[in-house]
Design an enzyme around this catalytic site. Structure first.
Site, PDB file in Angstrom:
ATOM      1  CD  GLN A  90       9.563 -14.495   6.828  1.00 53.12           C
ATOM      2  OE1 GLN A  90       9.494 -13.265   6.844  1.00 53.12           O
ATOM      3  NE2 GLN A  90       8.562 -15.251   7.238  1.00 53.12           N
ATOM      4  CG  ASP A  92       5.218  -1.761  10.092  1.00 55.70           C
ATOM      5  OD1 ASP A  92       5.284  -2.072  11.296  1.00 55.70           O
ATOM      6  OD2 ASP A  92       4.362  -2.237   9.317  1.00 55.70           O
ATOM      7  NE  ARG A 116      28.862  47.989  -6.157  1.00 53.29           N
ATOM      8  CZ  ARG A 116      28.729  48.592  -4.968  1.00 53.29           C
ATOM      9  NH1 ARG A 116      29.004  49.874  -4.844  1.00 53.29           N
ATOM     10  NH2 ARG A 116      28.371  47.915  -3.927  1.00 53.29           N
ATOM     11  CE  LYS A 174      25.336  21.448   2.741  1.00 56.17           C
ATOM     12  NZ  LYS A 174      25.993  20.913   1.541  1.00 56.17           N
ATOM     13  CB  ALA A 181      25.602  45.799  -2.259  1.00 57.85           C
ATOM     14  NE  ARG A 198      -2.674  -1.603   3.245  1.00 54.85           N
ATOM     15  CZ  ARG A 198      -3.094  -1.461   4.498  1.00 54.85           C
ATOM     16  NH1 ARG A 198      -3.957  -0.495   4.795  1.00 54.85           N
ATOM     17  NH2 ARG A 198      -2.650  -2.248   5.449  1.00 54.85           N
TER      18      ARG A 198
END
Ligand code: UD1
Ligand code: CA
Length: 425
Positions: free
Chosen positions: A75, A105, A411, A320, A394, A14
């Site tokens: 299994q 699960d 720049r 991150k 900037a 499912r």
């Protein structure tokens, strides 16, 4: 020490996925890993046997990577939960302690509950303890059948149950603790004469009673803990339950969370008191956030982020693998990845650490030392270091190291043409 057996051979049809069910994730951590961690965190278990079948190689490859004390046992074919457990017999021939059995699960199970469960098994001198739960709607679960005196008689699966048995609201949670030496011979005697033609693990209750062993049930307090994942909808629901649990814990610890409904915090994120999380933040992976920080609204921490005290991460800032020292602000529209950022730094709106070279597929580091000011819309092309106190004007693209207290700018000269617009009027 105890051994655990974790059943994870099923197909998970499912889920409608090419990924095995137990390798689906909540906050980037697999369902199976949640279960293994809960078991290991009891500090009562020294070895886990994980029964694998469907896409066994993938699960095994994964488990070898993340869990050195877990061993996969194949299994194939899968003839039922009792058959699954019997796969471990050759590995535990001479083992003479307790074994707990659970499913791969049910990621919401906690180490506290497992500890309490095992301790109750030991205190009652039980040979076999089953975890049960009381459900208003017990459909699909095995029902706990008790004798008149309240003692445990057997477990009857939904498909084998009489109408009267179906009305029982106490269900089998699917977690067991057993005296291995006393119960192991049951696995050779299980039969498949039931509605599903399977070897039912649940039949060990009847077997233990027939062999005059001591059988008990432990009733679970919080039913959420055995929430089993069978579909993507279940996965979303489990993520929500886990998130609520985590948020309550942070609120108790003095973290201010303005909008718990729209805030997502992974289990491995630590946050100190008086930090404020504004609405719509996603804090994923492993992070450590200090005191008095302000996060969001709409911030994204992707893991391996360390923020010292008084750090501001504002809207649409993605961070991150980055460490940021105290009193530093990155208030708007930035990407900070693979970086080390000092204290009293200002990261202007739209600053990007260009950490990835798509041609070499490598990532490099950006180092920004104390007191540095980065002007808006700058790109820092890693590897690069901006030394102490330097300023970046900037719109600059920084491709080499900038010395302390210097000014860096790339720049094009500004050109102004007077009255140019008027020509079109
Ligand atoms: C099982 C219990 C039921 C209990 C419920 C709790 C049995 C017969 N029934 O039912 O009483 O209320 O769990 O969730 O045990 N698995 C294998 N190999 C197999 C069959 C299953 O590894 O041959 C694994 C599955 O991947 C799954 C777990 O065992 O993780 C449970 O199997 P499932 O078929 O879902 O059992 P239920 O019908 O839910
Ligand atoms: Ca199930």
């Amino acid at each position: 020490m105890i051994k655990s057996i974790i059943l994870a051979a099923g197909k998970g049809t499912r889920m409608k996925s090419s990924t095995p069910k137990v390798l689906h994730t909540i906050f980037d951590k697999t369902l199976l890993e949640y279960v293994v961690d809960a078991v290991n965190n009891t500090e009562m278990v020294d070895e886990n046997f994980i029964i694998v079948g469907h896409q066994a190689e993938r699960v095994e490859e994964y488990i070898t990577k993340v869990s050195p004390n877990s061993k996969c046992v194949l299994q194939s074919p899968q003839l039922g939960t009792g058959h699954a457990v019997s796969m471990v017999l050759p590995y535990l021939e001479d083992f003479d302690g307790e074994v707990i059995i659970l499913c791969g699960d049910t990621p919401l199970i906690t180490d506290e509950t497992l500890k309490e469960f095992i301790n109750s098994h030991k205190q009652q001198n039980s040979d076999l303890t089953v975890m049960s739960a009381i459900f208003d709607n017990p459909t699909n679960y095995g029902r706990i059948i008790r004798n008149q005196d309240g003692s445990l008689n057997s477990i009857v699966e939904e498909k084998d149950a009489t109408l009267e048995q179906k009305s029982v609201k106490e269900v089998n949670a699917g977690i067991y603790c057993l005296n291995w030496a006393k119960i192991k011979s049951a696995f050779g005697e299980l039969k498949t004469n039931n509605a599903q033609g399977e070897y039912y693990l649940t039949d060990i209750i009847k077997w233990a009673n027939a062999n005059s062993l001591k059988v008990n049930a432990y009733i679970l307090n919080n039913n959420d803990e055995i929430f089993g994942i069978n579909s993507k909808a279940h996965l979303a629901e489990a993520t929500k339950i886990l998130n609520q649990r985590i948020i309550e814990c942070h609120l108790d610890n003095g973290v201010q969370i303005v909008s718990p409904e729209t805030t997502w915090i992974s289990p491995e994120t630590e946050i100190e008191a008086d930090t404020i999380i504004y609405p719509c933040c996603y804090l994923n992976g492993k992070n450590k956030i200090g005191k008095n920080c302000k996060i969001g609204p709409f911030a994204h921490l992707r893991g391996d982020v360390v923020l010292e005290d008084n750090v501001k991460i504002g809207n649409f800032v993605e961070v991150k693998k980055t460490t940021i020292k105290s009193n530093t602000n990155a208030c708007h529209l930035s990407y900070l990845g693979d970086s080390e950022i000092g204290s009293n730094v200002n990261i202007g709106a739209g600053t990007i650490t260009a950490n990835y070279n798509p041609l070499t597929k490598t990532k490099s580091k950006t180092i920004i030392e104390d007191e540095v000011k980065i002007g808006s819309n700058s790109v820092l092309v890693a590897p690069v270091t901006i030394e102490n106190g330097a300023n970046v004007a900037a719109l600059s693209c920084i491709t080499k190291n900038i010395p302390a207290w210097g000014l860096a700018l790339t720049r094009a000269p500004l050109k102004v043409i007077e009255a140019w617009v008027k020509r079109f009027k």
